[in-house]
Design a protein around this motif. Sequence first.
Motif: not given
Length: 327
Positions: A23-34
Amino acid sequence: MRDVARAVEMSPMTVSRALRGDETVNEKTRDRIRRVAADLGYVYDSTAQAFRTQKSGFVAVVLPSINNANFAETFRGLSDALTGSGVQLLLGSTNYRLEKEEELVGQLLTRNPEAIVLTGGHHTDVTRKLLENAKIPVIEIWDLPPDPVGHVVGFSNADAMSLIVQHLVRQGRRKLAFVGAAAGSDMRGVARRDGVIAAATALDLTQVAQIDAGPAPVSMRHGAEVVVKLGPAIATYDALVCVSDPVAFGVLNECRRLGIKIPDDVAITGFGHFEIAAVSSPRLTTAGVHANKIGRKVAGVLQDIFAGETSAQWIDVGSELVLGETS
């Protein structure tokens, strides 16, 4: 991972944290990377994370058979109840052999499961030693073992069969025969046989005949072969108490083929409340043992374990008499 990092114009470390849900990576960025990882066909290798955290993310489940509808239903209940938990299940089958269970447990433990679920309370000495040394939670199911390894979610096979015997005796049936697997090849079957004998003895029935249907796992075919072998003489018994519904269904069909009237000439009972018991004609009298509920209760125990609960749980889901038209 470097390919994904180049595609999203971020560092491989950020990609790694995002893919493991940090969660140190924000949710929007996590979704984009996935999404980018999925487009590139990249699957995150969790081996290093498992080594670092000592958490594999899976639970080992050992069943006697994957063909048995009730064991499949238990697995389905467990799987359904764990949906969304992040826990995966690794399944092994013993084909009713304790030595195969010993082999499987040894192999599964090398995968570092977070818990292991075993069917029944009978294990080899080697299996018990492996489990003790592994120091992970153990849940024994489909039984109420007198000396449990850890947690227990099950029922008494003997008590379930006692319900059937009491019902038959109330109907005036006095000459009973138990139809099951060869002695020693199915420990739950042995418990059911012993339950029938104990219940009959308590009700002053002097003897219960034992009819060997073959090595476990016994099926519809084995039940039918018992009747073929004995022929019309099968009707010298007042009731045939079968180790399972599939065996009872095989017995029922072959009896009808011989012109034996059920339940007038002989009563037939099963065990397990399989779907086949409800759709057979006539419907089978059987014992219901809540297979799906066992799986869901196991999931509850696992969730308690992962939440930090350390005390051993003992859950008796009970059994019930399900009256049909064969008794």
